[in-house]
Design a protein around this motif. Structure first.
Motif, short mmCIF file in Angstrom:
data_model
loop_
_atom_site.label_atom_id
_atom_site.label_comp_id
_atom_site.label_asym_id
_atom_site.label_seq_id
_atom_site.Cartn_x
_atom_site.Cartn_y
_atom_site.Cartn_z
N THR A 120 0.89 -1.07 -0.13
CA THR A 120 -0.06 -0.15 -0.16
C THR A 120 0.99 1.06 -0.09
N CYS A 121 2.15 1.04 0.25
CA CYS A 121 2.95 2.44 0.60
C CYS A 121 3.43 2.95 -0.90
N ASN A 122 3.47 4.26 -0.90
CA ASN A 122 3.89 4.68 -2.03
C ASN A 122 5.61 4.60 -2.32
N LEU A 123 6.10 4.54 -1.30
CA LEU A 123 7.65 4.62 -1.23
C LEU A 123 8.19 3.38 -1.32
N GLY A 124 7.60 2.22 -1.24
CA GLY A 124 8.07 0.81 -1.18
C GLY A 124 8.60 0.67 -2.34
N ILE A 125 9.72 -0.08 -2.65
CA ILE A 125 10.62 -0.41 -3.57
C ILE A 125 10.37 -1.86 -4.08
N SER A 126 10.41 -2.58 -2.90
CA SER A 126 10.11 -4.30 -3.21
C SER A 126 9.33 -4.79 -2.21
N SER A 127 8.82 -5.85 -2.11
CA SER A 127 7.92 -6.41 -1.18
C SER A 127 8.52 -6.70 0.08
N SER A 128 7.94 -6.22 1.06
CA SER A 128 8.34 -6.33 2.38
C SER A 128 7.57 -7.46 3.11
N THR A 129 6.24 -7.50 2.98
CA THR A 129 5.31 -8.29 3.49
C THR A 129 5.64 -9.71 2.96
N GLY A 130 5.74 -9.68 1.63
CA GLY A 130 5.86 -10.97 0.99
C GLY A 130 7.01 -11.79 1.47
N ILE A 131 8.29 -10.97 1.50
CA ILE A 131 9.33 -11.99 2.18
C ILE A 131 9.12 -12.12 3.49
N ALA A 132 8.48 -11.40 4.11
CA ALA A 132 8.16 -11.80 5.77
C ALA A 132 7.66 -13.05 5.80
N VAL A 133 6.47 -13.31 4.98
CA VAL A 133 5.60 -14.53 5.34
C VAL A 133 6.67 -15.64 4.83
N VAL A 134 7.12 -15.38 3.72
CA VAL A 134 8.13 -16.57 3.30
C VAL A 134 9.24 -16.94 4.38
N LEU A 135 9.79 -16.04 4.83
CA LEU A 135 10.69 -16.22 5.91
C LEU A 135 10.29 -16.84 7.29
N GLU A 136 9.18 -16.46 7.63
CA GLU A 136 8.55 -17.01 8.75
C GLU A 136 8.07 -18.55 8.63
N GLY A 193 14.09 -3.44 1.11
CA GLY A 193 13.64 -3.75 -0.33
C GLY A 193 14.28 -2.67 -1.10
N MET A 194 14.81 -3.25 -2.28
CA MET A 194 15.70 -2.43 -3.31
C MET A 194 15.22 -3.30 -4.69
N SER A 195 15.98 -2.59 -5.65
CA SER A 195 15.92 -3.16 -7.34
C SER A 195 17.27 -3.31 -7.83
N ILE A 196 17.17 -4.29 -8.64
CA ILE A 196 18.58 -4.45 -9.29
C ILE A 196 18.22 -4.34 -10.91
N SER A 209 2.49 -12.43 -9.26
CA SER A 209 2.39 -13.25 -10.32
C SER A 209 2.97 -12.92 -11.51
N GLU A 210 3.17 -11.31 -11.63
CA GLU A 210 3.56 -10.67 -12.86
C GLU A 210 5.14 -10.35 -12.64
N ASN A 211 5.83 -10.00 -13.80
CA ASN A 211 7.15 -9.56 -13.57
C ASN A 211 7.10 -8.08 -12.85
N TYR A 212 8.17 -8.08 -12.05
CA TYR A 212 8.21 -6.78 -11.34
C TYR A 212 8.35 -5.56 -11.88
N VAL A 213 7.54 -4.52 -11.52
CA VAL A 213 7.66 -3.11 -12.06
C VAL A 213 8.18 -2.24 -11.19
N LYS A 214 9.20 -1.53 -11.25
CA LYS A 214 9.88 -0.56 -10.24
C LYS A 214 8.86 0.81 -10.16
#
Lengths: 701, 115
Positions: A411-427, A466-469, A564-569
């Motif tokens: 939901t955040c305008n400033l987010g670069i990549s998913s934080s909640t998504g990786i948190a779920v997976v790491l938990e 979160g970052m992008s390469i 499910s789609e390619n990442y868009v910055k």
């Protein structure tokens, strides 16, 4: 539409809400400047979000304290105006999303029925006052910091000295030296201390100044080892006044207090603070602690008989989630709230449970959890059974497997990549592959979707950002892995080292590499940070380096977690900022408004407030003329000096004294009625002079 | 070669404190050769131009963080990889094709900046 008009009892609150409603209408009609409107709505908890046309609302809950009635109220508001989800933030607020701007005044008026505010939840103001969630129940605390956090919240809410600062201001209170409110990353952090002098026990605080996270973290400086409680409010007020006057306003990235303290030096900063002491409304202020010292009371209930089906699970939960209170026979129960998100049907059931069987109070925690306090020992099994029904009985409260994450790109305008998504997976990785970390309360994992660090990733033992390469023409969602941060206690802390930038999809592997290494090589007597220090940064960089290789990317690496789609910055601009208003007419109009406020405050015998409004009118008026001449106006102090140089010395504007002497009278005078009256007349005549000057200049163009 | 910050910069400031040469500045900020280096007084640059180390130089970009090419050594002599690029959240610190230098030249520059 004006249904809320008659329902609000407090006239100040009513005025506030009606003003928001009026400004929304003016904004929609295009009659007020967009940037100006934005800073107004931010100071009323109304924030933009990634999705166009809807707002995030931040509900300000001082020190995370919520009663059953308040929780019901918030749930009702979320169902009516949002989508039934409640998000607990790392600063003990609740955020709801997808709210229509038009309905925000109505929403706010609903919340006020149970004394909940939106005021100064965002924007360049004093943000929510946070405190250790165990304040008032902690076995180790010298005293309960809750009343001090409460008094600070009340004193500075709507206070004219901190309505339009250069940047936001965060204050925290820790109950013990464990420093769970993380004082070293706050603009002002307080840690409860007691001192015995001549047989008298005195309450006070260790005080830390100028800390912060973000892309350039800074460890706060200790400014007092022991500041007595009765000067707490005066000290905060002095510091806010100095920040307001000298803080950077034009360069947003350098506007936080930490930069001012760094540039000026602590000693010089404190000298300015002590020079403010005359101007304060209260040189000492006794915080009333009585309402917090009442004995805990309960409803009369018969204890329902329950049967524990899985004794092992119950014992495991009890070990990790139940905390013994300082009050004999009472316990607190921690609820591990996954990502800080919970939903209204469960919120209501929890509210009822807490009202009937506990003491009608929960605290939201800095790790996005809920702590229920005052549970009688004999009710623990009953609570377990009831919480389990709600899915609120997962073991591992505040453990390594209890990951903190900001909302990030959800939901955040400033987010670069998913934080909640990786948190779920790491938990999931932790629960399935490293279950012993459910008992580990030493290592914390925290994740932010960008460098602004709302998820506090750069002070955690293990952090991800979160970052992008870039990979050819495409972008890969990425994570920076950080290690080695943490709270050391008593006001000390560490920021983590930035180790490697890896594609997000390799996040789980990074965690595995790290935990396997720890399991193999960490000595028994060593804690995590000691182990990290022994091996050194390069060792861990080498450990993770292989994951940073981008020559072997797979198609799935281009898709972020939870997508499910390619990442868009897609990175928007932050809203936290006060925007620089360069419109001369707007500035002059605002000066008029400030003079009106000064008059009103004077009428109500609020002399100190009146003086401050008049002061801001002086500064604002001077700024208007300087901007017209293209002179830099980065700070209030700078504006005052520049005005003297550009307009007074050259006799363009004729004053009887220097402009500095005229404005800074307030530094030398006590806030009496006589002075407030005189100062207001001075501000008004200065404004009239400038307004006339501007009209003449314009007529000559 | 030096590193350049592209217009994809989001002005987060993460790179600035990482630079061992104090070559990175916020957009529109004036800069000096002497800041964060051991240069003092008049110095002769590689192109033969003489400047004063304490003299204010004009910003390279008004909108984004920028790197002064003459102060950038790509972290040679300090780190394994350019630190700005390593911490940039949007990967916009990239090799500057207008300032291509060999490793020897970069090492020499590093010595020049920190003699």
């Amino acid at each position: 539409m004006q249904s809320f008009r008659t329902e609000i009892e407090n006239p100040i609150v009513e005025k506030d809400i009606l003003e928001l409603d009026r400004k929304i209408k003016l904004f929609k009609e295009g009659k007020i400047d967009e940037e100006r409107f934005r800073s107004l709505r931010l100071a009323r908890g109304v924030y933009g979000q990634r999705q166009f046309g809807v707002q995030m609302i931040r509900i300000k809950l001082p020190y995370g304290k919520v009663t059953s009635e308040q929780l019901h109220r918030i749930a009702g508001v979320s169902d009516e105006y949002s989508r039934g989800r409640l998000h607990i933030t790392t600063r003990q607020d609740i955020q709801i999303h997808h709210v229509s701007l038009d309905r925000t005044p109505e929403l706010w008026s609903q919340l006020e029925k149970d004394d909940i505010t939106l005021r100064e939840a965002c924007g360049n103001a004093v943000r929510n006052i946070t405190a250790s969630e165990t304040a008032g129940i902690d076995i180790n605390e010298p005293f309960d910091v809750s009343p001090y956090a409460d008094a600070t919240f009340k004193f500075f809410l709507r206070n004219p000295i901190c309505q339009e600062m250069g940047r936001k201001f965060k204050i925290s209170f820790s109950g013990t030296d464990a420093d769970t409110a993380i004082s070293f990353i706050h603009d002002l952090g307080f840690i409860a201390k007691i001192k015995t002098e001549n047989g008298v026990v005195k309450k006070g605080f260790k005080v830390l100044l100028g800390g912060g996270l973000g892309s350039q973290p800074r460890h706060a400086d200790v400014i007092y080892d022991f500041l007595e409680e009765y000067v707490l409010i005066a000290t905060i007020e002095g510091i806010l006044r100095v920040f307001d006057r000298f803080g950077e306003r034009a360069k947003r990235a350098k506007a936080r207090l930490k930069f001012l303290v760094k540039e000026m030096g602590v000693a010089a900063f404190l000298e300015l603070v002590s020079a403010e002491i005359h101007t304060l409304k209260y040189q000492t202020f006794k915080v009333d602690t009585t309402t917090f010292e009442q004995p805990v009371s309960f409803q009369e209930v018969t204890i329902p008989a329950v049967e524990i089906e899985n004794e092992v699970a119950f014992q495991k939960w009890k070990k990790t989630n139940v905390i013994k209170q300082k009050q004999a026979g009472l316990f607190a129960i921690g609820i591990k709230v996954h990502l800080g998100d919970f939903y209204t049907p469960k919120a209501r059931l929890l509210a009822d449970l807490v009202k009937k069987y506990a003491a009608n109070e929960i605290r939201l925690t800095l790790r996005q959890n809920i702590l229920i306090r005052h549970i009688r020992e004999e009710l623990i099994p009953f609570f377990y059974v009831e919480l389990e029904k709600l899915g609120f009985a997962n073991a591992g409260y505040n453990s390594t497997a209890d990951i903190t994450a900001c909302p990030g790109t959800d939901t955040c305008n400033l987010g670069i990549s998913s934080s909640t998504g990786i948190a779920v997976v790491l938990e999931k990785v932790l629960e399935e592959e490293y279950p012993n970390y459910l008992n580990n309360k030493e290592i914390a994992i925290k994740i932010s979707g960008c460098m602004n660090a709302c998820g506090q990733h750069n002070m955690a033992h293990i952090g991800f950002q979160g970052m992008s390469i870039k990979a050819g023409d495409l972008q890969v969602p990425a994570l920076q892995v950080l290690i080695g941060g943490g709270i050391l206690g008593d006001g000390k802390g560490r920021f983590s080292d930035k180790l490697a930038k890896i594609p997000s999809k390799r996040g789980p592997d990074a965690l595995r590499l790290l935990l396997n290494d720890i399991d193999q090589n960490q000595q028994r007597e060593e804690n995590f940070l000691a182990y990290y220090d022994r091996q050194g940064k390069t060792y861990f960089y080498d450990l993770l380096k292989g994951l940073a290789d981008t020559t072997n990317l797979e198609p799935s690496d281009f898709i972020d977690w939870g997508h499910s789609e390619n990442y868009v910055k897609a990175i928007g601009v932050g809203e936290c900022a006060g925007v620089v208003i360069d419109l001369i007419a707007t500035l002059l109009f605002e000066s008029e408004e400030k003079i009106t406020s000064a008059k009103e405050a004077l009428k109500e015998n609020q002399f100190s407030d009146s003086i401050y409004y008049a002061y801001t009118a002086f500064v604002n008026t001077a700024k208007a003329l300087l901007i017209a001449e293209g002179v830099k106006t980065n700070t209030q102090a700078g504006i005052i000096t520049s005005f003297q140089e550009h307009f007074v010395i050259s006799n363009i504007v004729e004053l009887e004294t220097s402009f500095e002497d005229l404005v800074y009278q307030m530094k030398h005078e006590n806030p009496t009625k006589a002075f407030a009256q005189k100062y207001l007349i001075d501000a008004k005549s200065f404004y009239q002079k400038i307004d006339a000057h501007r009209k003449t200049t314009l007529s000559h163009v | 070669m030096a590193i350049i910050i592209t217009d994809e910069c989001i002005n987060c400031g993460a790179c600035e404190p990482e630079c061992p040469n104090t070559a990175i500045y916020e957009g529109a900020e004036d800069w000096k050769y002497g800041e964060g280096t051991s240069l003092i007084g008049d110095i002769e640059l590689k192109n033969g131009v003489t400047v004063n180390a304490e003299e204010t130089q004009e910003a390279v970009s008004d909108e984004y963080y920028f790197i002064s090419p003459n102060k950038c050594t790509e972290c040679i002599g300090f780190h394994e990889e350019p630190q700005c690029a390593a911490v940039c959240p949007v990967d916009c610190c990239v090799p500057d094709n207008a300032h291509i230098e060999t490793e020897e030249e970069l090492l020499a520059k590093q010595k020049f900046l920190h003699n």
